[in-house]
Design a protein around this motif. Structure first.
Motif, PDB file in Angstrom:
ATOM      1  N   ASN A 143       1.322   6.964  -6.224  1.00  0.00           N
ATOM      2  CA  ASN A 143       1.042   6.326  -4.937  1.00  0.00           C
ATOM      3  C   ASN A 143       1.328   7.288  -3.781  1.00  0.00           C
ATOM      4  N   ILE A 144       2.464   7.965  -3.847  1.00  0.00           N
ATOM      5  CA  ILE A 144       2.822   8.909  -2.779  1.00  0.00           C
ATOM      6  C   ILE A 144       1.789  10.023  -2.679  1.00  0.00           C
ATOM      7  N   ASP A 145       1.396  10.577  -3.820  1.00  0.00           N
ATOM      8  CA  ASP A 145       0.412  11.664  -3.830  1.00  0.00           C
ATOM      9  C   ASP A 145      -0.949  11.197  -3.330  1.00  0.00           C
ATOM     10  N   ARG A 146      -1.338   9.997  -3.717  1.00  0.00           N
ATOM     11  CA  ARG A 146      -2.661   9.486  -3.351  1.00  0.00           C
ATOM     12  C   ARG A 146      -2.790   9.299  -1.838  1.00  0.00           C
ATOM     13  N   LEU A 147      -1.667   9.065  -1.172  1.00  0.00           N
ATOM     14  CA  LEU A 147      -1.686   8.904   0.279  1.00  0.00           C
ATOM     15  C   LEU A 147      -1.981  10.214   1.001  1.00  0.00           C
ATOM     16  N   ASP A 148      -2.040  11.322   0.278  1.00  0.00           N
ATOM     17  CA  ASP A 148      -2.504  12.579   0.870  1.00  0.00           C
ATOM     18  C   ASP A 148      -4.026  12.610   0.948  1.00  0.00           C
ATOM     19  N   GLU A 149      -4.678  11.722   0.195  1.00  0.00           N
ATOM     20  CA  GLU A 149      -6.141  11.654   0.176  1.00  0.00           C
ATOM     21  C   GLU A 149      -6.682  10.449   0.939  1.00  0.00           C
ATOM     22  N   ASN A 186      -5.705   6.736   3.369  1.00  0.00           N
ATOM     23  CA  ASN A 186      -4.732   6.064   4.231  1.00  0.00           C
ATOM     24  C   ASN A 186      -4.272   4.737   3.654  1.00  0.00           C
ATOM     25  N   ALA A 187      -4.936   4.285   2.598  1.00  0.00           N
ATOM     26  CA  ALA A 187      -4.586   3.029   1.930  1.00  0.00           C
ATOM     27  C   ALA A 187      -4.817   3.196   0.432  1.00  0.00           C
ATOM     28  N   VAL A 188      -3.873   2.692  -0.358  1.00  0.00           N
ATOM     29  CA  VAL A 188      -3.917   2.872  -1.812  1.00  0.00           C
ATOM     30  C   VAL A 188      -3.466   1.587  -2.493  1.00  0.00           C
ATOM     31  N   GLY A 189      -4.183   1.189  -3.545  1.00  0.00           N
ATOM     32  CA  GLY A 189      -3.776   0.044  -4.349  1.00  0.00           C
ATOM     33  C   GLY A 189      -3.484   0.473  -5.772  1.00  0.00           C
ATOM     34  N   VAL A 209      -6.747 -13.412   4.413  1.00  0.00           N
ATOM     35  CA  VAL A 209      -6.353 -12.515   3.326  1.00  0.00           C
ATOM     36  C   VAL A 209      -4.917 -12.791   2.895  1.00  0.00           C
ATOM     37  N   THR A 210      -4.611 -12.407   1.658  1.00  0.00           N
ATOM     38  CA  THR A 210      -3.302 -12.736   1.090  1.00  0.00           C
ATOM     39  C   THR A 210      -2.500 -11.525   0.635  1.00  0.00           C
ATOM     40  N   ASP A 211      -3.073 -10.311   0.735  1.00  0.00           N
ATOM     41  CA  ASP A 211      -2.290  -9.128   0.394  1.00  0.00           C
ATOM     42  C   ASP A 211      -2.648  -8.005   1.354  1.00  0.00           C
ATOM     43  N   ASP A 212      -1.880  -6.917   1.303  1.00  0.00           N
ATOM     44  CA  ASP A 212      -2.011  -5.876   2.313  1.00  0.00           C
ATOM     45  C   ASP A 212      -3.308  -5.084   2.178  1.00  0.00           C
ATOM     46  N   CYS A 213      -3.730  -4.781   0.944  1.00  0.00           N
ATOM     47  CA  CYS A 213      -5.027  -4.124   0.775  1.00  0.00           C
ATOM     48  C   CYS A 213      -6.146  -5.026   1.294  1.00  0.00           C
ATOM     49  N   GLY A 214      -5.969  -6.330   1.142  1.00  0.00           N
ATOM     50  CA  GLY A 214      -6.955  -7.272   1.664  1.00  0.00           C
ATOM     51  C   GLY A 214      -7.056  -7.235   3.177  1.00  0.00           C
ATOM     52  N   VAL A 215      -5.913  -7.008   3.839  1.00  0.00           N
ATOM     53  CA  VAL A 215      -5.914  -6.887   5.298  1.00  0.00           C
ATOM     54  C   VAL A 215      -6.721  -5.655   5.710  1.00  0.00           C
ATOM     55  N   ILE A 216      -6.494  -4.541   5.010  1.00  0.00           N
ATOM     56  CA  ILE A 216      -7.248  -3.327   5.295  1.00  0.00           C
ATOM     57  C   ILE A 216      -8.742  -3.557   5.059  1.00  0.00           C
ATOM     58  N   LEU A 270     -10.490  -3.374   8.469  1.00  0.00           N
ATOM     59  CA  LEU A 270     -10.898  -1.969   8.600  1.00  0.00           C
ATOM     60  C   LEU A 270     -11.859  -1.632   7.458  1.00  0.00           C
ATOM     61  N   PRO A 271     -13.022  -2.262   7.416  1.00  0.00           N
ATOM     62  CA  PRO A 271     -13.931  -2.092   6.277  1.00  0.00           C
ATOM     63  C   PRO A 271     -14.404  -0.653   6.083  1.00  0.00           C
ATOM     64  N   GLU A 272     -14.305   0.154   7.122  1.00  0.00           N
ATOM     65  CA  GLU A 272     -14.722   1.551   7.004  1.00  0.00           C
ATOM     66  C   GLU A 272     -13.669   2.404   6.303  1.00  0.00           C
ATOM     67  N   GLU A 273     -12.457   1.879   6.135  1.00  0.00           N
ATOM     68  CA  GLU A 273     -11.350   2.622   5.527  1.00  0.00           C
ATOM     69  C   GLU A 273     -11.427   2.502   4.006  1.00  0.00           C
ATOM     70  N   LYS A 274     -11.588   3.633   3.322  1.00  0.00           N
ATOM     71  CA  LYS A 274     -11.625   3.619   1.867  1.00  0.00           C
ATOM     72  C   LYS A 274     -10.227   3.389   1.308  1.00  0.00           C
ATOM     73  N   ILE A 275     -10.134   2.571   0.266  1.00  0.00           N
ATOM     74  CA  ILE A 275      -8.859   2.271  -0.374  1.00  0.00           C
ATOM     75  C   ILE A 275      -8.841   2.945  -1.742  1.00  0.00           C
ATOM     76  N   GLY A 276      -7.947   3.911  -1.911  1.00  0.00           N
ATOM     77  CA  GLY A 276      -7.841   4.614  -3.185  1.00  0.00           C
ATOM     78  C   GLY A 276      -7.182   3.756  -4.250  1.00  0.00           C
ATOM     79  N   ILE A 277      -7.379   4.138  -5.504  1.00  0.00           N
ATOM     80  CA  ILE A 277      -6.812   3.390  -6.622  1.00  0.00           C
ATOM     81  C   ILE A 277      -5.855   4.282  -7.410  1.00  0.00           C
TER      82      ILE A 277
END
Length: 231
Positions: free
Chosen positions: A120-126, A128-131, A186-193, A197-204
Motif C-alpha cells: 500500500n505504501i509503495d503503491r501510493l508513489d504511483e 493518490n488512492a489505493v484499495g 457512499v460507504t467506504d473511502d475508495c467509494g468517496v474518491i 473525484l471520478p477522474e482519479e485512478k484508484i490503484g489496486i
C-alpha cells in the motif's frame, strides 16, 4: 513524506452478540485490536498511528498504550455513527499538516501483514488512492426482488479489504466535496474518491484470504486457529 496508519475501531459489533465491542474481545490472551495495532506499530515504515473509536471506549486504548508502550499512537479520535463520519474525524484532525500518506484500516482485521502494508505504501508513489482487494473465486449474482438480474464477469470482481490508502490532500478534497452533498451515497473511502473525484485512478493492491474482518463467532474460531498456526 510521513506515513500514518489510521485504525478505525468505532464499531459496536452488535452482530457478534458480545457484551463489549468485538475489537476488545480477547483471543489467546490479547485483545483483537492489539493484534491490529501491533501489525502497524512493528512496521518500520509506519511513522504514526491514529485510533478512531467510540468515546465510551477510549479508556481501553489508553490502558493498552500504557501496558504495551504503543508509542507510535499519537491521536485517539472520537468516531462518528458511520464509517464516513469516522474518516471525516481523521481528516479534520490532520487538516493543515504537511502532505502525508494515510492507510485506513479496519480495527477488526487483525491479521494484516507487513507485505500488504508495504505494498500500500509503495503503491501510493504511483496513485493518490489505493484499495486492497482479492479476486473472487465465486460466481457473483446481481439480485433484485429475489431474482437474478445479471451475472458480472467474476474476473473483473474483487472483494474489498483494507487498508484503503490515500495521499492526504486527495482524500481531503473528496471529503470536502462530499460534505456539500447531503445524500452521502457512499460507504467506504475508495467509494468517496470514486464518486466525487471520478477522474482519479484508484490503484489496486492484492490482499490476502486471511486478512479477514471479524464479524461473526465463527471468525473468532478462525482467528484463533490462524494465530496458533503462526506460533
Amino acid at each position: 513524506m510521513k506515513t500514518i496508519a489510521i485504525i478505525l475501531a468505532g464499531g459496536t459489533g452488535k452482530r457478534l452478540g458480545a457484551d463489549i465491542p468485538k475489537q476488545f474481545l480477547k483471543v489467546n490472551n490479547k485483545m483483537i485490536i492489539e493484534y491490529t495495532i501491533e501489525a502497524f506499530h512493528n512496521n518500520e515504515r509506519i511513522d504514526e498511528i491514529a485510533i478512531v473509536c467510540h468515546a465510551n471506549y477510549s479508556q481501553y486504548f489508553l490502558d493498552s498504550i500504557k501496558k504495551n508502550n504503543y508509542y507510535k499512537i499519537k491521536k485517539i479520535l472520537n468516531g462518528g455513527n458511520s464509517r464516513f463520519l469516522s474518516s471525516l474525524a481523521v481528516i479534520r484532525a490532520y487538516d493543515g499538516e504537511e502532505e502525508m500518506k494515510m492507510l485506513f484500516h479496519d480495527g477488526v482485521r487483525p491479521l494484516i501483514t507487513n507485505d500488504i502494508i508495504n505494498r500500500n505504501i509503495d503503491r501510493l508513489d504511483e496513485y493518490n488512492a489505493v484499495g486492497t482487494g482479492i479476486e473472487t473465486t465465486d460466481t457473483i449474482w446481481a439480485v433484485e426482488k429475489d431474482t437474478i438480474q445479471s451475472i458480472p464477469d467474476r474476473r473483473k470482481i474483487f472483494r474489498a479489504q483494507t487498508p484503503q490508502s490515500f495521499i492526504f490532500s486527495t482524500i481531503k478534497r473528496a471529503y470536502d466535496m462530499a460534505m456539500l452533498d447531503k445524500t452521502l451515497p457512499v460507504t467506504d473511502d475508495c467509494g468517496v474518491i470514486k464518486h466525487y473525484l471520478p477522474e482519479e485512478k484508484i490503484g489496486i493492491v492484492t490482499g490476502d484470504e486471511r486478512n479477514i474482518k471479524i464479524t461473526r463467532k465463527e471468525d473468532l474460531l478462525l482467528l484463533n486457529d490462524i494465530l496458533n498456526e503462526r506460533k
